[in-house]
Design an enzyme around this catalytic site. Structure first.
Site, short mmCIF file in Angstrom:
data_model
loop_
_atom_site.label_atom_id
_atom_site.label_comp_id
_atom_site.label_asym_id
_atom_site.label_seq_id
_atom_site.Cartn_x
_atom_site.Cartn_y
_atom_site.Cartn_z
N GLY A 239 -103.31 3.80 53.99
CA GLY A 239 -103.13 5.22 53.21
C GLY A 239 -102.35 6.21 54.50
N GLY A 275 -99.67 0.49 56.35
CA GLY A 275 -98.65 -0.36 56.25
C GLY A 275 -96.86 0.72 56.60
N ARG A 313 -89.32 2.35 43.71
CA ARG A 313 -89.81 3.39 43.71
C ARG A 313 -90.12 4.56 42.75
NH1 ARG A 313 -92.12 6.50 48.81
NH2 ARG A 313 -93.69 5.63 48.10
N TYR A 317 -92.52 5.78 40.45
CA TYR A 317 -93.93 6.24 40.78
C TYR A 317 -92.76 7.90 40.71
CZ TYR A 317 -95.34 2.46 43.50
OH TYR A 317 -96.14 0.89 43.68
N CYS A 358 -78.95 -1.99 33.67
CA CYS A 358 -79.13 -1.91 32.09
C CYS A 358 -80.74 -1.43 32.22
CB CYS A 358 -79.17 -2.79 31.14
SG CYS A 358 -76.97 -3.59 31.83
N GLU A 359 -81.10 -0.24 32.06
CA GLU A 359 -82.49 0.79 31.71
C GLU A 359 -82.06 1.62 32.02
OE1 GLU A 359 -86.63 -0.13 31.93
OE2 GLU A 359 -85.22 -2.31 32.38
N TYR A 387 -92.51 -0.87 50.69
CA TYR A 387 -92.58 -0.76 49.82
C TYR A 387 -91.31 -0.78 48.87
CZ TYR A 387 -98.22 -0.40 50.59
OH TYR A 387 -98.54 -0.05 51.74
#
Ligand code: LLP
Length: 431
Positions: A239, A275, A313, A317, A358-359, A387
């Protein structure tokens, strides 16, 4: 931000190597990692916590490329895995199994067998049902499974709701009461060797305080259960934050200063699972501008060839990643904050930087002050080493990007770009 990625004569370099030159050979989108940045971060966290001589288990989910795992293993790291696939990767690079810990709420019987047969160091157990299953599987294999109980301390890590793991409503870990019951009855689990306690609160965490609060709760808990069972290991999870904006953030030594006095008091051997801190700022994603488009309402879209399938990401998020052209006469600002014009000399315009998927959520940056770019220009998405590739997918049948490692002036392709053939290689043909 480390200086492993730096501009020289208006051009971005990774260590001693020109990013433009790498891309001339490898094309885009491409992940580029700096080997020496990875090693520096590993050493930094190791040194900060040196007093406790922790086993540092790199969290494989943040970046699972075999070469990167090997670099870290050679530097002395162990590994935190969360699936049979991650365990396979760790074993493949030849790490000693007694440096592998295995977390995750849904370990299957197959995965447990696989881990037991390979004598991993420890399972971080996330429920009573899982403990019972591990006990049964270990019995079937005539083995004793070393475990740590993952405690859910009900502490708010003050991070994104989607990456918080230590609150009681989260699916992770076991509450104190159930943990105490388990320890009370530990002798009834004949094939379990309870060795430790594990806590992981979420990611990224920008302040030591949540760790301190959680560990104080763990301390109280251990005071109670120690009489029943000796706890040899304390795993404090991962973290530890990185800077995504260029602003200074808390460093491993800041975390160590507050965390170590408590873990010392607990008297258990320390395990950590960083990480992001090790690889996050050691990687960039390089993309090429395909088109520029002025849309209705005066908005400008810079459309590039990296997309949400390469780096999810921002879409998932609303994560902020700095982006800057690879070749530019506009100096990259020291600091960039969401929705603020950064300090730099040169013309900037406000754009959305988007991919071809396509989003509407396929956005790398929204409302970003950016130098004027044209089709063909290269852009770098910073802080993409953690990530990034590991969360990439083939959505829209897009082959995944290549991964490149730079060590000074040496460039290695550590994962080649996928091809269209790769996309269909394991599908059955109904022709
Ligand atoms: N240990 C456990 C049990 C974990 O679940 C995680 C991350 C770590 C260690 C490593 O955390 P780190 O040191 O990297 O912060 N995809 C999200 C992050 C999810 C983290 C999941 N668990 C993101 O892109 O921000």
């Amino acid at each position: 931000m480390s200086n492993f990625f730096h501009y020289k004569d208006n051009e971005l370099f990774c260590e001693d190597t020109s990013v433009k030159e790498i891309i001339q050979k490898e094309n885009t989108p491409a992940y580029i990692y700096s080997k020496n940045s990875i090693l520096k971060h590993f050493t930094e966290i190791k040194d900060a916590f040196a007093e406790a001589k922790p086993l540092i288990c790199f969290s494989v989910k943040s970046n699972s490329n075999l070469t990167i795992l090997k670099i870290l293993s050679d530097a002395g790291a162990g590994f935190d895995v969360v699936s049979g696939g991650e365990l396979y990767r760790a074993l493949k690079i030849g790490v000693h199994p007694d440096k592998i810990v295995f977390a995750g709420v849904g370990k299957t019987t197959e995965e447990i067998k696989y881990a037991l047969k390979n004598n991993i160091f420890m399972f971080n157990v996330e429920s009573k049902a899982e403990l019972e299953n591990i006990n049964t599987v270990a019995g079937d294999l005539s083995k004793k499974a070393r475990v740590a109980l993952r405690i859910n301390p009900d502490i708010d890590a003050r991070t994104h709701a989607k990456t918080t793991t230590g609150k009681k409503e989260n699916k992770f870990g076991i509450d104190f009461e159930t943990s105490e019951q388990i320890i009370n009855n530990i002798d009834s689990y004949k094939n379990i060797d309870l060795r430790g306690i594990h806590v992981h609160l979420g990611s990224p965490i920008y302040d030591p305080e949540p760790y301190v609060l959680a560990l104080k709760k763990v301390d109280e808990f251990l005071q109670k259960v120690r009489k029943l069972h000796k706890i040899e290991y304390l795993n404090i999870g991962g973290g530890y934050c990185i800077s995504y904006t260029g602003e200074s953030v808390k460093r491993p030594e800041d975390f160590a200063r507050d965390i170590l006095p408590i873990t010392k008091k607990l008297g258990a051997r320390l395990i950590m699972e960083p990480g992001r801190f090790i690889v996050g700022n050691a990687g960039i994603l390089v993309s090429r501008v395909t088109y520029s488009k002025a849309s209705i309402g005066g908005k400008k879209h810079v459309i590039c060839d990296a997309a949400m399938n390469d780096l999810i990401r921002p879409s998932l998020y609303d994560a902020f990643h700095r982006i800057w052209p690879v070749c530019t006469s506009v100096p990259r600002p020291e600091i960039e904050l969401p929705n603020q014009k950064p300090q730099t000399n040169g013309n900037l315009e406000i754009v959305d930087i988007v991919g071809p998927v396509c989003e509407s959520s396929d956005v790398l940056a929204k409302g970003r002050w950016f130098p004027v770019v044209k089709a063909g220009d290269l852009i770098a998405v910073f802080s993409s080493g953690a990530y990034g590739f590991t969360m990439s997918s083939n959505y829209n049948s897009r082959p995944r990007a290549c991964e490149i490692l730079v060590d000074g002036g040496t460039v290695s392709t550590i994962r080649r770009r996928e091809t269209y053939e790769d996309l269909i290689a394991i599908e059955k043909e109904y022709l």
